[in-house]
Design a protein around this motif. Structure first.
Motif, mmCIF file in Angstrom:
data_model
loop_
_atom_site.group_PDB
_atom_site.id
_atom_site.type_symbol
_atom_site.label_atom_id
_atom_site.label_comp_id
_atom_site.label_asym_id
_atom_site.label_seq_id
_atom_site.Cartn_x
_atom_site.Cartn_y
_atom_site.Cartn_z
ATOM 1 N N ASP A 372 49.374 37.177 3.961
ATOM 2 C CA ASP A 372 50.266 37.531 2.859
ATOM 3 C C ASP A 372 51.056 38.800 3.174
ATOM 4 O O ASP A 372 52.230 38.918 2.821
ATOM 5 N N PHE A 373 50.395 39.744 3.851
ATOM 6 C CA PHE A 373 51.078 40.987 4.205
ATOM 7 C C PHE A 373 52.238 40.705 5.155
ATOM 8 O O PHE A 373 53.347 41.229 4.966
ATOM 9 N N GLN A 374 52.002 39.888 6.176
ATOM 10 C CA GLN A 374 53.068 39.561 7.126
ATOM 11 C C GLN A 374 54.185 38.782 6.436
ATOM 12 O O GLN A 374 55.365 38.962 6.749
ATOM 13 N N ASN A 375 53.805 37.939 5.496
ATOM 14 C CA ASN A 375 54.832 37.205 4.756
ATOM 15 C C ASN A 375 55.700 38.154 3.929
ATOM 16 O O ASN A 375 56.924 37.960 3.831
ATOM 17 N N MET A 376 55.091 39.191 3.349
ATOM 18 C CA MET A 376 55.869 40.173 2.600
ATOM 19 C C MET A 376 56.827 40.938 3.512
ATOM 20 O O MET A 376 57.946 41.289 3.111
ATOM 21 N N ILE A 377 56.388 41.202 4.738
ATOM 22 C CA ILE A 377 57.287 41.858 5.693
ATOM 23 C C ILE A 377 58.501 40.983 5.954
ATOM 24 O O ILE A 377 59.651 41.443 5.917
ATOM 25 N N HIS A 378 58.259 39.700 6.197
ATOM 26 C CA HIS A 378 59.360 38.786 6.502
ATOM 27 C C HIS A 378 60.265 38.556 5.299
ATOM 28 O O HIS A 378 61.434 38.180 5.476
ATOM 29 N N MET A 379 59.745 38.796 4.112
ATOM 30 C CA MET A 379 60.564 38.671 2.914
ATOM 31 C C MET A 379 61.291 39.967 2.571
ATOM 32 O O MET A 379 61.984 40.052 1.557
ATOM 33 N N GLY A 380 61.141 40.996 3.418
ATOM 34 C CA GLY A 380 61.855 42.239 3.200
ATOM 35 C C GLY A 380 61.388 43.020 1.995
ATOM 36 O O GLY A 380 62.172 43.748 1.382
ATOM 37 N N GLN A 381 60.099 42.919 1.648
ATOM 38 C CA GLN A 381 59.605 43.567 0.436
ATOM 39 C C GLN A 381 59.080 44.976 0.665
ATOM 40 O O GLN A 381 58.747 45.668 -0.289
ATOM 41 N N PHE A 382 58.974 45.402 1.925
ATOM 42 C CA PHE A 382 58.393 46.708 2.207
ATOM 43 C C PHE A 382 59.461 47.732 2.552
ATOM 44 O O PHE A 382 60.470 47.423 3.192
ATOM 45 N N ILE A 383 59.204 48.964 2.134
ATOM 46 C CA ILE A 383 60.000 50.105 2.557
ATOM 47 C C ILE A 383 59.487 50.627 3.891
ATOM 48 O O ILE A 383 60.252 50.954 4.789
ATOM 49 N N GLN A 384 58.190 50.696 4.022
ATOM 50 C CA GLN A 384 57.578 51.118 5.283
ATOM 51 C C GLN A 384 56.182 50.523 5.388
ATOM 52 O O GLN A 384 55.530 50.249 4.376
ATOM 53 N N THR A 385 55.725 50.313 6.615
ATOM 54 C CA THR A 385 54.378 49.814 6.886
ATOM 55 C C THR A 385 53.778 50.615 8.034
ATOM 56 O O THR A 385 54.495 51.220 8.827
ATOM 57 N N MET A 386 52.473 50.604 8.120
ATOM 58 C CA MET A 386 51.781 51.250 9.222
ATOM 59 C C MET A 386 50.419 50.590 9.397
ATOM 60 O O MET A 386 49.914 49.928 8.486
ATOM 61 N N GLN A 387 49.856 50.749 10.587
ATOM 62 C CA GLN A 387 48.542 50.207 10.879
ATOM 63 C C GLN A 387 47.611 51.367 11.192
ATOM 64 O O GLN A 387 47.914 52.209 12.051
ATOM 65 N N TYR A 388 46.481 51.412 10.503
ATOM 66 C CA TYR A 388 45.536 52.504 10.672
ATOM 67 C C TYR A 388 44.124 51.937 10.690
ATOM 68 O O TYR A 388 43.723 51.225 9.764
ATOM 69 N N GLN A 389 43.403 52.228 11.793
ATOM 70 C CA GLN A 389 42.028 51.762 11.977
ATOM 71 C C GLN A 389 41.919 50.251 11.786
ATOM 72 O O GLN A 389 40.990 49.744 11.158
ATOM 73 N N GLY A 390 42.890 49.530 12.314
ATOM 74 C CA GLY A 390 42.840 48.080 12.308
ATOM 75 C C GLY A 390 43.315 47.413 11.038
ATOM 76 O O GLY A 390 43.293 46.183 10.955
ATOM 77 N N HIS A 391 43.757 48.186 10.056
ATOM 78 C CA HIS A 391 44.213 47.616 8.785
ATOM 79 C C HIS A 391 45.673 47.996 8.550
ATOM 80 O O HIS A 391 46.132 49.068 8.945
ATOM 81 N N TRP A 392 46.389 47.113 7.882
ATOM 82 C CA TRP A 392 47.792 47.353 7.554
ATOM 83 C C TRP A 392 47.903 48.004 6.182
ATOM 84 O O TRP A 392 47.169 47.659 5.242
ATOM 85 N N TYR A 393 48.828 48.940 6.071
ATOM 86 C CA TYR A 393 49.170 49.569 4.809
ATOM 87 C C TYR A 393 50.686 49.519 4.666
ATOM 88 O O TYR A 393 51.416 49.710 5.636
#
Length: 738
Positions: A372-393
């Motif tokens: 679902d997170f990757q789908n939100m990225i492809h839908m342009g819903q995020f302002i910024q993302t990052m990966q920390y300790q193996g998890h996406w934020y």
């Protein structure tokens, strides 16, 4: 030579002697060198009479016996390569013998060479040796070559002062027993069966390693030689590792001190590309992340967002709390939004990790699956993302819009990587760093939560130094730094700073009074204004008691700031005015000029706000001035313009003084007080405007646009004041976006 059947004679020797000089004793002149190449010699016993020779070269012959060397006590260099010698050092050792080349012979067993104390270079290539021994006491041996033998195991080299070792073309499968070769600089292990670089990690002086044509297949093996900082040349040609994706860049990244890889010079561009690919600086990752989200957003339907303000010079106000993992920034953000809910709304981010004990979906984070997170990225819903300790934020656009729709500033918390990404967006938040100063307390806090492993705790503690370094090396990166060893004191300090810049004063007990806006209009305007949280004032501690506890990570009762759905009179007037303009457009009337001036003149925030906010043309709507400076109402102003102000419930900023016929000599008119008395008759006023042919936005005839006069005040060059958040857009009954 052939007539003697390969026997060396005195006549032949006289032909090949050279280099006349003093003997070793210095008492007479003798010929020192003898070099006989490729003459099919078999018998050189005549050389027993030439005791003064210092250099003897007999390569490419058929010699089997070198016992004549026993009679040459001054011999220094011996070259008997490409012969048929089977007896390893079958002569008494000359005491000064330094270099021996016995390559391409038929020797199979190495004997003890402890008596050759001066031997420095030994070449035994292309023989039949299967084991290395007898060299333990060769204290001067620096170069050893045993290429193309039958050696299957590295041994017998303990504590030798070797600088150059060649074991090319043997049957070696593992690098071992080399830890004591601390002086080794050049190592050739090509054409063997080696599958790992394990065993080289302690050879700190290595500068060149040749592992061509082996069985190395894993790029991660390069990590064994990652700490060899003097290593400059590495050859891994014809190994299975070459088939790995981006093999060359990966090795260059792991071994950044290399200058030559696989016999090809490493360019500066390759080194930069390797770093950007495998360990990009935060700025590079942030730029790439921003590009990705912008592209995906542009692929979606374009709309005007609630956080969009009338000018590029007036960004939507936001507050970001940042700091190391579990330093308390989330608790402070919740507490801040709970206590100052007339200014801030909490922005919940999305994450792919599972909820910790006490966390609620939608209140602390939005917990989603990675798909679902990757789908939100492809839908342009995020302002910024990052990966920390193996998890996406990720910070979604909806999280900001939920706050902007309520006319509030969005309060967020994020790690350092998220801050760097936010600085690439068009949002201009104010960043407050919450920094633990006591690492032991911080490590104990992490352990007490029982959510992290010991390696994760070590990483989090080490990141404290990263935050400190960024704050030290990049002045202004954070707007304010607050110690967070004591969360109660940290919240007092944070609240103190925010209240000062919001024009509020603290009373005993933690309550506040509004000194910047009169009480009878504060309710309507506090929802529309967020004064820029410059956060550059000296950090001080509050003296008042902290009466309400901070919500902890395990506290399920997080209170989100909520606003009443009931519209204020100002908002109702704005809605009626918009409806009036729509009606005029439907009957064919051209819309009047928008009453707000488009050209803003930048102003700056004072270092500390006074007890009452002074007049400032940077505000879209002027604050109530002091009673002693109250502007006078101009009775000569047209009634249509009076009605326009009454219908909107707002007064025109000082920069709009040009719309009045009574502008002074400087072109600036007095700022009028906010007129709330006309709000009750706003609908009747709108009707009168329609009947008279005037629109609420129509300017007075003959008015001119003049430059506003900026009021001068202390600290006016500190930071620009952020404008109010536009409100009144949501319709009654609208629900927040998910």
């Amino acid at each position: 030579m052939g007539k003697n059947d390969g026997v060396l004679t005195d006549e032949d020797v006289s032909t090949y002697l050279s280099n006349l000089g003093q003997s070793a004793s210095g008492l007479e002149f003798v010929y020192q060198f003898l070099s006989v190449h490729d003459q099919n010699l078999k018998d050189v016993s005549i050389l027993c009479n030439y005791i003064y020779l210092q250099r003897l070269e007999l390569p490419h012959n058929n010699i089997k016996d070198l016992s004549c060397v026993s009679h040459m006590p001054d011999l220094i260099v011996l070259d008997a390569s490409h012969n048929q010698i089977t007896d390893f050092f079958g002569f008494r050792p000359p005491k000064n013998l330094k270099e021996v080349n016995l390559s391409h012979n038929q020797m199979s067993v190495m004997t003890n060479l402890s008596e050759y104390s001066s031997l420095g270079i030994l070449k035994l290539d292309y023989n039949c040796f299967s084991e290395i021994n007898g060299l333990e006491r060769c204290a001067a041996l620096t170069h050893l070559s045993l290429a193309h033998n039958k050696i299957s195991r590295i041994s017998g080299l303990d504590a030798l002062p070797l600088k150059d070792l060649c074991l090319r073309g043997n049957q070696i499968e593992k690098i071992e027993n080399m830890d004591t070769l601390r002086a080794l600089q050049v190592l050739d292990l090509s054409l063997n069966r080696i599958s790992s670089l394990l065993g080289l990690q302690n050879l700190c002086l290595l500068s060149s390693v040749n592992l061509e044509s082996n069985q190395i297949s894993e790029i991660k093996d390069s990590s064994y030689i990652q700490e060899l900082f003097l290593l400059r040349e590495l050859n891994l040609l014809r190994n299975p590792i070459e088939g790995q994706p981006d093999y060359r860049l990966a090795v260059i990244f792991l071994l950044q001190h290399l200058t030559i890889l696989d016999e090809v010079n490493i360019s500066a561009e390759e080194k930069v590309s390797a770093i950007n690919k495998y360990d990009s600086p935060m700025e590079v990752v942030a730029a790439r992340d921003h590009m990705t989200h912008m592209v995906y957003q542009l692929m979606q339907t374009q709309v005007i967002y609630d956080s969009t303000l009338p000018s590029l010079d007036t960004p939507y106000p936001m507050l970001v709390l940042t700091g190391p993992q579990a330093c308390g920034k989330r608790e402070l953000a919740h507490k801040l939004c709970q206590d100052l809910n007339q200014f801030f709304a909490y922005g919940a981010c999305h994450t792919t990790r599972g909820p910790y004990f006490g966390e609620e979906d939608g209140s602390d984070y939005y917990f989603v699956t990675e798909a679902d997170f990757q789908n939100m990225i492809h839908m342009g819903q995020f302002i910024q993302t990052m990966q920390y300790q193996g998890h996406w934020y990720g910070l979604s656009r909806a999280a900001i819009e939920n706050a902007a729709r309520q006319g509030l500033a969005c309060c967020l918390h994020m790690e350092l990587e998220g801050v760097v990404r936010m600085k690439n967006t068009y949002f201009k938040p104010r960043y407050v760093l919450l920094l633990p100063t006591d690492k032991e307390w911080y490590a104990g806090r992490l352990m007490a939560r029982a959510l992290y492993t010991h390696p994760q705790i070590d990483v989090a503690v080490n990141r404290v130094d990263t935050y400190t370094r960024v704050n030290r090396e990049r002045p202004g990166f954070f707007d304010s730094v607050i110690p967070c060893d004591d969360l109660v004191e940290a919240y007092k300090t944070l609240r103190k700073v925010l209240m000062e810049y919001l024009g509020e004063e603290e009373l005993d007990g933690g309550h506040q009074i509004n000194t910047a806006i009169p009480d009878y209009i504060s309710t309507g305007l506090q929802r529309k204004y967020f004064v820029d949280v410059a956060l550059h004032a000296p950090v001080t501690r509050l003296e008042a008691d902290f009466t309400s506890p901070i919500a902890t990570e395990t506290d399920p009762d997080h209170v989100q700031p909520q606003l009443s759905s009931q519209k204020t009179s100002v908002e109702l007037a704005s809605i009626h005015r918009l409806q009036q303009r729509v009606r005029e457009a439907l009957i064919g009337r051209s819309p009047g000029a928008y009453p707000q001036p488009l050209n803003r003149f930048p102003q700056t925030a004072p270092s500390s706000l006074p007890s009452g906010i002074q007049q400032d043309p940077a505000f879209l709507i002027p604050m109530m001035p002091r009673a002693s400076h109250a502007p006078k109402h101009d009775p000569s102003e047209s009634s249509s313009f009076d009605d326009s102000r009454a219908s909107s419930g707002l007064s025109i900023p000082s920069s709009a003084g040009a719309f009045s016929e009574t502008a002074g000599p400087t072109g600036c008119s007095d700022v009028e007080l906010l007129n709330l008395s006309a709000l009750g008759n706003s609908l009747d006023t709108l009707k009168d405007h329609v009947d008279s042919g005037h629109t609420p936005d129509r300017l007075h005839p003959g008015s001119e646009r003049l430059s506003p006069a900026a009021s001068v005040r202390p600290g006016s060059n500190a930071k620009p004041i952020l404008p109010p958040i536009p409100s009144g857009r949501k319709t009654p009954g609208s629900s927040p976006r998910p």
